[in-house]
Every structure is written in C-alpha cells, then in structure tokens.
Motif scaffolding. Structure first.
Motif, PDB file in Angstrom:
ATOM      1  N   LEU A  79      30.564  49.464  36.960  1.00  0.00           N
ATOM      2  CA  LEU A  79      31.726  49.557  36.973  1.00  0.00           C
ATOM      3  C   LEU A  79      32.632  48.209  37.458  1.00  0.00           C
ATOM      4  O   LEU A  79      33.752  47.972  36.926  1.00  0.00           O
ATOM      5  CB  LEU A  79      32.414  51.012  37.567  1.00  0.00           C
ATOM      6  CG  LEU A  79      31.772  52.312  36.895  1.00  0.00           C
ATOM      7  CD1 LEU A  79      32.022  53.139  37.874  1.00  0.00           C
ATOM      8  CD2 LEU A  79      32.631  52.433  35.585  1.00  0.00           C
ATOM      9  N   SER A  80      32.060  47.738  38.530  1.00  0.00           N
ATOM     10  CA  SER A  80      32.738  46.745  39.304  1.00  0.00           C
ATOM     11  C   SER A  80      32.884  45.384  38.330  1.00  0.00           C
ATOM     12  O   SER A  80      33.824  44.775  38.158  1.00  0.00           O
ATOM     13  CB  SER A  80      32.110  46.230  40.553  1.00  0.00           C
ATOM     14  OG  SER A  80      32.363  47.469  41.426  1.00  0.00           O
ATOM     15  N   VAL A  81      31.706  45.208  37.681  1.00  0.00           N
ATOM     16  CA  VAL A  81      31.521  44.068  36.743  1.00  0.00           C
ATOM     17  C   VAL A  81      32.188  44.449  35.669  1.00  0.00           C
ATOM     18  O   VAL A  81      33.000  43.343  35.195  1.00  0.00           O
ATOM     19  CB  VAL A  81      29.944  43.889  36.517  1.00  0.00           C
ATOM     20  CG1 VAL A  81      29.934  42.857  35.203  1.00  0.00           C
ATOM     21  CG2 VAL A  81      29.278  43.639  37.777  1.00  0.00           C
ATOM     22  N   LYS A  82      32.236  45.703  34.698  1.00  0.00           N
ATOM     23  CA  LYS A  82      33.009  45.840  33.667  1.00  0.00           C
ATOM     24  C   LYS A  82      34.348  45.912  33.774  1.00  0.00           C
ATOM     25  O   LYS A  82      35.163  45.261  33.123  1.00  0.00           O
ATOM     26  CB  LYS A  82      32.451  47.107  33.010  1.00  0.00           C
ATOM     27  CG  LYS A  82      32.950  47.460  31.803  1.00  0.00           C
ATOM     28  CD  LYS A  82      32.128  48.873  31.072  1.00  0.00           C
ATOM     29  CE  LYS A  82      32.905  49.122  29.825  1.00  0.00           C
ATOM     30  NZ  LYS A  82      32.765  50.387  29.084  1.00  0.00           N
ATOM     31  N   HIS A  83      34.837  46.515  34.902  1.00  0.00           N
ATOM     32  CA  HIS A  83      36.410  46.845  34.913  1.00  0.00           C
ATOM     33  C   HIS A  83      36.996  46.087  36.159  1.00  0.00           C
ATOM     34  O   HIS A  83      38.188  46.246  36.193  1.00  0.00           O
ATOM     35  CB  HIS A  83      36.645  48.250  35.177  1.00  0.00           C
ATOM     36  CG  HIS A  83      36.119  49.275  33.977  1.00  0.00           C
ATOM     37  ND1 HIS A  83      36.559  49.019  32.673  1.00  0.00           N
ATOM     38  CD2 HIS A  83      35.292  50.229  33.936  1.00  0.00           C
ATOM     39  CE1 HIS A  83      36.026  49.832  31.833  1.00  0.00           C
ATOM     40  NE2 HIS A  83      35.212  50.609  32.722  1.00  0.00           N
ATOM     41  N   GLY A  84      36.343  45.464  37.043  1.00  0.00           N
ATOM     42  CA  GLY A  84      36.861  44.449  38.114  1.00  0.00           C
ATOM     43  C   GLY A  84      37.141  45.288  39.289  1.00  0.00           C
ATOM     44  O   GLY A  84      38.008  44.928  39.966  1.00  0.00           O
ATOM     45  N   PHE A  85      36.764  46.630  39.484  1.00  0.00           N
ATOM     46  CA  PHE A  85      36.981  47.507  40.367  1.00  0.00           C
ATOM     47  C   PHE A  85      36.357  46.555  41.853  1.00  0.00           C
ATOM     48  O   PHE A  85      35.258  46.146  41.811  1.00  0.00           O
ATOM     49  CB  PHE A  85      36.461  48.822  40.605  1.00  0.00           C
ATOM     50  CG  PHE A  85      36.846  49.855  39.716  1.00  0.00           C
ATOM     51  CD1 PHE A  85      38.116  49.941  39.676  1.00  0.00           C
ATOM     52  CD2 PHE A  85      35.876  50.216  38.473  1.00  0.00           C
ATOM     53  CE1 PHE A  85      38.803  50.825  38.649  1.00  0.00           C
ATOM     54  CE2 PHE A  85      36.418  51.141  37.706  1.00  0.00           C
ATOM     55  CZ  PHE A  85      37.757  51.610  37.661  1.00  0.00           C
ATOM     56  N   GLU A  86      37.164  46.567  42.924  1.00  0.00           N
ATOM     57  CA  GLU A  86      37.070  45.870  44.133  1.00  0.00           C
ATOM     58  C   GLU A  86      36.024  46.847  44.622  1.00  0.00           C
ATOM     59  O   GLU A  86      36.070  48.025  45.008  1.00  0.00           O
ATOM     60  CB  GLU A  86      38.154  45.801  45.016  1.00  0.00           C
ATOM     61  CG  GLU A  86      38.210  44.851  46.153  1.00  0.00           C
ATOM     62  CD  GLU A  86      37.142  45.299  47.278  1.00  0.00           C
ATOM     63  OE1 GLU A  86      36.661  44.479  47.752  1.00  0.00           O
ATOM     64  OE2 GLU A  86      37.707  46.570  47.741  1.00  0.00           O
ATOM     65  N   ARG A  87      34.757  46.039  45.364  1.00  0.00           N
ATOM     66  CA  ARG A  87      33.739  46.792  45.476  1.00  0.00           C
ATOM     67  C   ARG A  87      33.531  47.650  46.895  1.00  0.00           C
ATOM     68  O   ARG A  87      33.318  48.650  46.638  1.00  0.00           O
ATOM     69  CB  ARG A  87      32.482  45.560  45.809  1.00  0.00           C
ATOM     70  CG  ARG A  87      31.986  45.063  44.161  1.00  0.00           C
ATOM     71  CD  ARG A  87      30.962  44.149  44.431  1.00  0.00           C
ATOM     72  NE  ARG A  87      30.384  43.548  43.257  1.00  0.00           N
ATOM     73  CZ  ARG A  87      29.606  44.060  42.274  1.00  0.00           C
ATOM     74  NH1 ARG A  87      28.866  45.191  42.677  1.00  0.00           N
ATOM     75  NH2 ARG A  87      29.072  43.498  41.381  1.00  0.00           N
ATOM     76  N   ALA A  88      34.199  47.042  47.766  1.00  0.00           N
ATOM     77  CA  ALA A  88      34.679  47.966  48.812  1.00  0.00           C
ATOM     78  C   ALA A  88      35.379  49.244  48.684  1.00  0.00           C
ATOM     79  O   ALA A  88      34.753  50.150  49.256  1.00  0.00           O
ATOM     80  CB  ALA A  88      35.133  47.042  50.131  1.00  0.00           C
ATOM     81  N   ALA A  89      36.338  48.817  48.033  1.00  0.00           N
ATOM     82  CA  ALA A  89      37.466  50.035  47.716  1.00  0.00           C
ATOM     83  C   ALA A  89      36.499  51.274  46.765  1.00  0.00           C
ATOM     84  O   ALA A  89      36.669  52.446  47.001  1.00  0.00           O
ATOM     85  CB  ALA A  89      38.480  49.529  46.761  1.00  0.00           C
TER      86      ALA A  89
END
Length: 378
Positions: free
Chosen positions: A255-265
């Motif tokens: 999800l972080s790679v695909k949608h750019g979610f900040e990993r810590a959040a």
C-alpha cells in the motif's frame, strides 16, 4: 431528513443507523427479518452500547421499518427519501435493486429530486455494483435522467460488529472506532456529518480491505487451525499474532508503494487495527470472521488481490500465502462455503482446488507457496 437503509442487522443498526440518527436523519430500515421489522415499527427506537471500559449506551430514535418483500412500500419510501444506504452483503445487492429501481422511477416521475445511494459493503466499488443492478430495471429515458439526478458514490466502511445475541433483539454492541469514507459525487449533494468525504476513494478502500479485512481473516484462519474459538483468544497465541503482524507488514509495504502512504503513519494504523481485534470487550468468533472462505480466497478479495499486487511489485508475500494455506484448512460444519471448499479438496486435491478458487495457476510462486503452507499445517 429521511433515510432508507437496507439491512436492519447488527451492522445496519449499530453502525449506519447510529451515524445517520446522530446526523438527524429519520431512518426507515428495510429487511426481510419480520421480527426485527415489527420491533422497529412498534418501538421506534433501539439502543447501541460501546464495547469499551465506559460502556456508554446511545439511544437511536425516530426509526421505523418496512418488510423487504413489500415491494410497493419499499419503492414508496425510496421515492420520498433524502438518502438511501445499504448493509446487506454485496451478494444481496441484486435482490434489493428492484425496490430501489421502482422508487427511482416514482421519484423521477414526480419531478426527480436529487438522491445519493451509498452501498456500505465490504467490497471495492459496491455502489457501482448496486447501480449496475438498478439501471437495467429503468427505462432508457429514466436512465438518462438518473445520470443527472441520482448519484451512487462508492464507500469504504469499517466498524467491528460481531454476531451477538441479547434478550432485546434490537440491542447491539459495537466497538467505539468507526470509519465511513465516501467519494464526493458530481451532483453537489450535501455532505453528511459523521462521513469522511474524499476525491479519490481507492486508496482508502484498499487500505481498509487489505489491513482490517486481511488481518481479521488471517487471525481467523490461523486461529482456527490452532484451536482458538474467538479472535481475541487467537491473538493471545504468539504464532497467530506474528502471522497477523507479518501479513499486515506485507500489505502495508504494498500500500505504501502503490498509494504513497507514509510508512510510519501506516504502521500506526496497523497497530490500531490489531488492538481493535484484541478488544477485550468484544468476543468475535473465529467461525464468523473466517466464514465464506471461497469468497475470501477469490481473485479480487482480501488475500489474493494484495498478494498479487505485492508480488508484481517484487515485495514479500510469504505471510499472505501462509494465510491462504491456512484458509484451506477452514472446515466449519455450518458454513456452506467451507463445506464446498473441503469437498473440492477431497475430490481434486488442494492444489487444483486452490487454482479453481483463486485463479492462481499451478507453478505460480504464490500458488506453490500457499500449497506448501497448506501441507505444512496438515
């Protein structure tokens, strides 16, 4: 304001009805459970308790109900409503479409006030699916007018409401946390208090499905094979907790790679989800959470879809495939899907059954890893 909500079950009353009541909607439930319908008609209110240390209770008033088999009454309610929502299960959307279609026809014939119809189901594009069932039941001229006046915004919904039984058939207990995200529509309809509106829904839908739903069924399938009866008991087992945490780390990376979610959040979101699963004030049965394994192992659902996406991105998938392997052992007697899955395995073997259900061909790394896990758990 008036809302028509299809589905008077625990989710309908404890989630959607509760939020709409707080937003000052008079809610008319539509259901085929005659006891619930009669109770709602007679009492005009019900109680919702929070599964928390405080255990606060909210009274939802101003409600009524219609028997879903009374198509004329359903259509009349839809024709007069300011909002239509559903919580019936995505497979049942086609069954409620005739009442909605007839209501839209009446509405358009009477001048055609704008309306939004929101399917609050655990599926990607559920409102669009509902629209696809409704539109063929309209005349061509009605479809053209509906395009201008009726919106079917997709939604993502999240609140844990386990199966429960109380002396009061309308009483329901829910977790305090909830999230109801809806895509903004092009008709400029008013936004509802308690709903979070976004311009692009897909990231939120996938974040929810591939964290909450993926994590929940992972806990259920590993918990089942290790003898736990509830999700809370399952997550007390270090092996299950490790599998759930690892699975959500894999979906989180994707999800972080695909949608750019900040990993810590996103990791904080994962931690919150796991704590919700462990809520000591809820008792959620493994059999309920794991039910319908054929659907949950299908190509576009919570295990195979994120595993495919992660695999295509070159990311880790070992925990996701382990959950698939565990799902093949799910054998609950009163679950029709589980019975069919086990019969397929007996007749064809696990490898062919997995291919039939997931559409992953033998030899695909995801397929082979899932089968290896299945045999490891035998």
């Amino acid at each position: 304001m008036k809302a028509v909500h299809f589905g008077a079950g625990n989710i309908g009353r404890g989630f959607i009805g509760l939020i709409l009541g707080a937003a000052n909607y008079e809610v008319c439930f539509v259901d085929v459970n005659r006891e619930l319908v009669e109770q709602l008609r007679t009492r005009r209110s019900y109680k919702v308790a929070m599964a928390s240390d405080d255990g606060d209770t909210v009274v939802v008033g101003g409600v009524t109900a219609i028997d879903g088999t009374e198509l004329d009454s359903v259509a009349a309610a839809v024709a007069e409503a300011d909002l239509v929502t559903t919580a019936v299960g995505v497979g049942a959307l086609r069954h409620i479409a005739p009442g909605i279609a007839q209501g839209i026809s009446r509405r358009l014939a009477a001048g055609g006030r704008t309306l939004q119809v929101i399917a609050c189901e655990n599926a990607i594009g559920a409102s669009a699916q509902l629209r696809s069932h409704v539109y063929p039941l309209l005349q061509e001229a009605e479809r053209e007018e509906a395009d201008r006046k009726i919106a079917f915004p997709n939604a993502a919904v999240d609140r844990i409401v386990p199966i429960q039984s109380h002396a009061d058939p309308l009483f329901v207990k829910v977790e305090p946390f909830y999230e109801w995200v809806v895509e903004r529509n092009q008709l400029g309809l008013p936004e509802i208090t308690g709903i979070h509106y976004v311009n692009e829904l897909t990231p939120y839908v996938e974040r929810k499905l591939f964290t909450v739903n993926t994590g929940h069924c992972t806990a259920a399938y590993h918990g089942y094979r290790l003898g736990a009866s509830t999700i809370q008991q399952a997550l007390e087992l270090p092996e299950v907790l490790e599998e759930v945490s690892g699975t959500l780390a894999e979906t989180g990376d994707m999800l972080s790679v695909k949608h750019g979610f900040e990993r810590a959040a996103h990791q904080q979101y994962i931690d919150t989800i796991i704590e919700r699963f462990r809520n000591p004030h809820l008792s959620d049965e493994v059999a309920r959470v794991g039910r319908s394994p054929l659907r949950k192992l299908s190509p576009e659902d919570r295990l195979v879809r994120p595993a495919r996406q992660a695999f295509e991105l070159g990311l880790e998938t070992g925990r996701l495939t382990a959950a698939m392997g565990a799902a093949l052992h799910f054998d609950v007697a009163d679950d029709e899907d589980a019975n069919r899955l086990q019969e397929m395995i007996r007749q064809e073997g696990a490898a062919r059954a997995l291919t039939r259900v997931t559409e992953l061909p033998a030899g695909h790394p995801l397929h082979d890893a899932a089968i290896a896990a299945y045999h490891a758990y035998s």
